[in-house]
Design a protein around this motif. Structure first.
Motif, PDB file in Angstrom:
ATOM      1  N   ARG A 141       0.741  -0.967   0.004  1.00  0.00           N
ATOM      2  CA  ARG A 141      -0.154   0.004  -0.086  1.00  0.00           C
ATOM      3  C   ARG A 141       0.764   1.269   0.018  1.00  0.00           C
ATOM      4  N   TYR A 142       2.036   1.303   0.800  1.00  0.00           N
ATOM      5  CA  TYR A 142       2.881   2.359   0.764  1.00  0.00           C
ATOM      6  C   TYR A 142       3.611   2.521  -0.344  1.00  0.00           C
ATOM      7  N   GLN A 143       3.868   1.485  -1.275  1.00  0.00           N
ATOM      8  CA  GLN A 143       4.660   1.695  -2.465  1.00  0.00           C
ATOM      9  C   GLN A 143       3.493   2.114  -3.673  1.00  0.00           C
ATOM     10  N   ASN A 144       2.313   1.807  -3.361  1.00  0.00           N
ATOM     11  CA  ASN A 144       1.332   2.281  -4.416  1.00  0.00           C
ATOM     12  C   ASN A 144       1.009   3.829  -4.000  1.00  0.00           C
ATOM     13  N   LYS A 145       1.099   4.230  -3.135  1.00  0.00           N
ATOM     14  CA  LYS A 145       0.632   5.461  -2.400  1.00  0.00           C
ATOM     15  C   LYS A 145       1.958   6.332  -2.938  1.00  0.00           C
ATOM     16  N   LEU A 146       3.004   5.922  -2.782  1.00  0.00           N
ATOM     17  CA  LEU A 146       4.300   6.882  -3.367  1.00  0.00           C
ATOM     18  C   LEU A 146       4.211   6.825  -4.911  1.00  0.00           C
ATOM     19  N   ILE A 147       3.812   5.491  -5.685  1.00  0.00           N
ATOM     20  CA  ILE A 147       3.777   5.551  -6.954  1.00  0.00           C
ATOM     21  C   ILE A 147       2.771   6.739  -7.348  1.00  0.00           C
ATOM     22  N   ARG A 148       1.543   6.824  -6.761  1.00  0.00           N
ATOM     23  CA  ARG A 148       0.318   7.594  -6.939  1.00  0.00           C
ATOM     24  C   ARG A 148       0.893   9.112  -6.834  1.00  0.00           C
ATOM     25  N   GLN A 149       1.844   9.454  -5.952  1.00  0.00           N
ATOM     26  CA  GLN A 149       2.255  10.698  -5.401  1.00  0.00           C
ATOM     27  C   GLN A 149       3.173  11.407  -6.605  1.00  0.00           C
ATOM     28  N   ASN A 150       4.149  10.384  -7.058  1.00  0.00           N
ATOM     29  CA  ASN A 150       5.105  10.595  -7.762  1.00  0.00           C
ATOM     30  C   ASN A 150       4.714  10.490  -9.490  1.00  0.00           C
ATOM     31  N   GLU A 151       3.576   9.942  -9.592  1.00  0.00           N
ATOM     32  CA  GLU A 151       3.045   9.772 -10.942  1.00  0.00           C
ATOM     33  C   GLU A 151       2.911  11.149 -11.913  1.00  0.00           C
ATOM     34  N   LEU A 152       3.621  10.946 -12.953  1.00  0.00           N
ATOM     35  CA  LEU A 152       3.270  12.199 -13.884  1.00  0.00           C
ATOM     36  C   LEU A 152       2.471  11.739 -15.021  1.00  0.00           C
ATOM     37  N   SER A 153       1.349  12.135 -15.289  1.00  0.00           N
ATOM     38  CA  SER A 153       0.565  11.954 -16.250  1.00  0.00           C
ATOM     39  C   SER A 153      -0.490  13.312 -16.639  1.00  0.00           C
ATOM     40  N   LEU A 154      -0.807  13.273 -17.865  1.00  0.00           N
ATOM     41  CA  LEU A 154      -1.700  14.257 -18.435  1.00  0.00           C
ATOM     42  C   LEU A 154      -2.790  14.539 -17.720  1.00  0.00           C
ATOM     43  N   GLU A 155      -3.450  13.240 -17.220  1.00  0.00           N
ATOM     44  CA  GLU A 155      -4.895  13.357 -16.250  1.00  0.00           C
ATOM     45  C   GLU A 155      -4.390  14.213 -15.059  1.00  0.00           C
ATOM     46  N   ARG A 156      -3.410  13.754 -14.210  1.00  0.00           N
ATOM     47  CA  ARG A 156      -2.897  14.224 -13.046  1.00  0.00           C
ATOM     48  C   ARG A 156      -2.799  15.943 -13.137  1.00  0.00           C
ATOM     49  N   PHE A 157      -2.037  16.327 -14.196  1.00  0.00           N
ATOM     50  CA  PHE A 157      -1.946  17.528 -14.532  1.00  0.00           C
ATOM     51  C   PHE A 157      -3.059  18.454 -14.559  1.00  0.00           C
ATOM     52  N   HIS A 158      -3.967  17.738 -15.459  1.00  0.00           N
ATOM     53  CA  HIS A 158      -5.386  18.462 -15.591  1.00  0.00           C
ATOM     54  C   HIS A 158      -6.024  18.695 -14.272  1.00  0.00           C
ATOM     55  N   GLU A 159      -6.166  17.583 -13.485  1.00  0.00           N
ATOM     56  CA  GLU A 159      -6.822  17.305 -12.299  1.00  0.00           C
ATOM     57  C   GLU A 159      -6.095  18.500 -11.099  1.00  0.00           C
ATOM     58  N   ASP A 160      -4.696  18.680 -11.316  1.00  0.00           N
ATOM     59  CA  ASP A 160      -4.153  19.471 -10.374  1.00  0.00           C
ATOM     60  C   ASP A 160      -4.216  21.006 -11.005  1.00  0.00           C
ATOM     61  N   GLY A 161      -4.640  21.312 -12.193  1.00  0.00           N
ATOM     62  CA  GLY A 161      -4.808  22.463 -12.697  1.00  0.00           C
ATOM     63  C   GLY A 161      -3.674  22.991 -13.376  1.00  0.00           C
ATOM     64  N   VAL A 162      -2.529  22.054 -13.690  1.00  0.00           N
ATOM     65  CA  VAL A 162      -1.540  22.724 -14.285  1.00  0.00           C
ATOM     66  C   VAL A 162      -1.632  22.666 -15.697  1.00  0.00           C
ATOM     67  N   ASN A 163      -1.050  23.746 -16.451  1.00  0.00           N
ATOM     68  CA  ASN A 163      -0.928  23.937 -17.851  1.00  0.00           C
ATOM     69  C   ASN A 163       0.160  23.399 -18.278  1.00  0.00           C
ATOM     70  N   ILE A 164       0.052  22.223 -18.943  1.00  0.00           N
ATOM     71  CA  ILE A 164       1.017  21.471 -19.648  1.00  0.00           C
ATOM     72  C   ILE A 164       1.724  22.062 -20.560  1.00  0.00           C
ATOM     73  N   ASP A 165       0.909  22.940 -21.588  1.00  0.00           N
ATOM     74  CA  ASP A 165       1.378  23.718 -22.577  1.00  0.00           C
ATOM     75  C   ASP A 165       2.518  24.736 -21.932  1.00  0.00           C
TER      76      ASP A 165
END
Length: 137
Positions: free
Chosen positions: A34-58
């Protein structure tokens, strides 16, 4: 009291009684996973996550791109300079080496080869012009 306590884990949708050591080892592995999966989710870079976080990828791409382009241009210029330097005659390459790589002044170079400083300056200007032409700048 721990002797009377029963430890169970779920295997194939059934509760199975196990020893305390097996129970603790099982849950230790599950918590580590569970801890490893949590770390992976926290450090995962994806377009969906950028969009959810409101980051302008362009914006991020444009901001990083000039740095990469500048590095590539600089690398190409260094390679062109190296090739141009290799094509110079020995005396011209030696003059460049002394002034730019050995950090000697024109007057020091002039004194070491027994000519005037103004002559070294003229030769250096000619060599630099030649290098520019060779590099097609």
């Amino acid at each position: 009291m721990s002797e009377n306590k029963k430890y169970t884990i779920v295997i194939k949708k059934q509760r199975v009684e196990v020893s305390e050591a097996v129970y603790r080892a099982y849950h230790k592995e599950r918590e580590a996973e569970r801890y490893q999966n949590k770390l992976i989710r926290q450090n995962e870079l994806s377009l969906e996550r950028f969009h959810e976080d409101g980051v302008n990828i362009d914006y991020l791409i444009v901001r990083v791109q000039p740095d990469i382009v500048d590095r590539l241009v600089h690398q190409e210029q260094l390679e062109a300079l190296w090739i141009a330097l290799q094509s110079l005659p020995e005396d011209e390459r030696s003059l460049i080496d002394e002034i730019f790589f050995n950090e000697r002044s024109e007057s020091q170079v002039a004194k070491s080869i027994g000519i005037n400083q103004s002559t070294v300056n003229r030769r250096l200007s000619k060599v630099l012009s030649k290098l520019k032409n060779l590099m097609e700048i």
